[in-house]
Design an enzyme around this catalytic site. Sequence first.
Site, PDB file in Angstrom:
ATOM      1  N   GLU A  48       1.426  -1.405  -0.416  1.00  0.00           N
ATOM      2  CA  GLU A  48      -0.189  -0.309   0.387  1.00  0.00           C
ATOM      3  C   GLU A  48       1.087   0.862  -0.064  1.00  0.00           C
ATOM      4  O   GLU A  48       0.442   2.251  -0.658  1.00  0.00           O
ATOM      5  CB  GLU A  48      -0.497  -0.257   1.280  1.00  0.00           C
ATOM      6  CG  GLU A  48      -1.360   1.685   1.674  1.00  0.00           C
ATOM      7  CD  GLU A  48      -2.274   0.861   2.877  1.00  0.00           C
ATOM      8  OE1 GLU A  48      -3.536   0.872   3.056  1.00  0.00           O
ATOM      9  OE2 GLU A  48      -2.010   1.767   3.842  1.00  0.00           O
ATOM     10  N   ASP A 101      -9.826   1.689   6.201  1.00  0.00           N
ATOM     11  CA  ASP A 101      -9.231   1.432   4.966  1.00  0.00           C
ATOM     12  C   ASP A 101     -10.492   2.168   3.862  1.00  0.00           C
ATOM     13  O   ASP A 101     -10.941   2.823   3.000  1.00  0.00           O
ATOM     14  CB  ASP A 101      -9.999  -0.200   4.368  1.00  0.00           C
ATOM     15  CG  ASP A 101      -9.036  -1.029   4.144  1.00  0.00           C
ATOM     16  OD1 ASP A 101      -8.220  -0.458   4.599  1.00  0.00           O
ATOM     17  OD2 ASP A 101      -9.481  -2.182   3.818  1.00  0.00           O
TER      18      ASP A 101
END
Length: 470
Positions: free
Chosen positions: A135, A331
């Site tokens: 990420e 998220d």
Amino acid sequence: MKVKSSKGATIKVYQSPKTLIATIKVKPSADWTYVTQQVKNAATGINNIIVETTSTGKTEIDWLAFGAAPWKEGAFATGNYRNLLAELGYSQKDIDAKVQECYYNLFEGPNKVYFEVGDDMGYVSDIKNHDVRTEGMSYGMMTAVQFGKKDIFDRLWRWCKKYMQHQSGEREGYFAWSCKTDGTRNAEGPASDGELYYVTSLIFASNLWGNDGEINYLAEAQRILNSSMMKQGMDNAAPFINVEHKLITFTPDAYGGTFTDPSYHLPAFYEVWARWANDGRAGFWRECAKASREYLHKSINEKTGLNPDYNNYDGTLMHTGRILGDAFRYDSWRVPMNIALDYSWACADRQWQQNYARTIQEFFRSQGIDTYVDQYNVDGTQVQQILLGGTNPDHRRLRHSIGLMGTLAAISLATTDADAARLFVSKFWEAKHEPFADGYFDAYYDGFLRLFAFMHLSGKYRIIEPKETK
């Protein structure tokens, strides 16, 4: 204008001396509605505004505001990017300084998350979790290519290639999602959002810098895509885009391949792939973009604008009974900004995205513009369990997090509620990225979301086209 009229109305807006600048037709409604009308013949400067209403019933006006008209075409078609910060009165000097400050904090400052290794490598670390994640590495690469930092981009890619990318076996082409800072893998499996950002940033690097140097950026992007699509039918790996549903997986394996993560959905990235990946799948990627937009309609609560961290491909909750999954948590913060990006670049789902922007900002405004927290059930009720944001159990608290402030400000690009846009953007502009009273500080995730949000709001997060097509 925010207005309601029991029997409908015609509203005329004049700019003194009696210059008609807008005529607005309002449909009958018992609820507040938002109407947008292109202003004509308006003068600049300070002027008196006169509003006349013609109606046989009761008409109420909450507010009217003037600003740039909502997008009708995205940057793929026009090459234009909205600088909402400038529209709201911030000087370009201050805007540039704010964006540069965010970049400095991540890559150069005392709380930086980027570290160089030797002569030719570097990594981005999630400091609070003591690891290196695909990420963050892919976010770092996207940042580097957007800022034209070729050295940083190449350093990050070399580290990914050496320590994270599988070079053989069923996972060939994919990346171990978490490593220690010395490159030792904490896990072997990939997380699909990393691959999503890797491919897009590599294509942008190819478009910006070409492929004749040490790194053939386009070939690297194509390898990831080709390796992924060859994994159909494997036991321990799968395409990171589910071929049946045309939606991104949570993880491309037997477990995570059965569901998705709303915050992984960036339809405009598939539009980039369709144009410049040159992998023979342009039609498929456009179908994926369409499917992703349709999925978001089902995944997001229509009353609150909230989405869960994970859910089924049909947008329904998974009901796993675990803390992760059904609620709006870390998220999920990315979804408003992702939708803002798709609106800015593609504008292929304009009306739904504008309504979404109003809905989610109205929900968080109802929670208190200075007091809303960063975890909710998707129906807007308070969560029973709080997800820890790091490794220190003393930090298990609901917070007014700057990362979420940034993404809620970024969706102002799509809203037709100018009052809400000004409010969310001004609160974000004024917020300081600093430790909370209990010492909790997220230089990494909050830092990247803050940077990306200011890039979007200033028109600096852009599609990078091949030089010959500019």
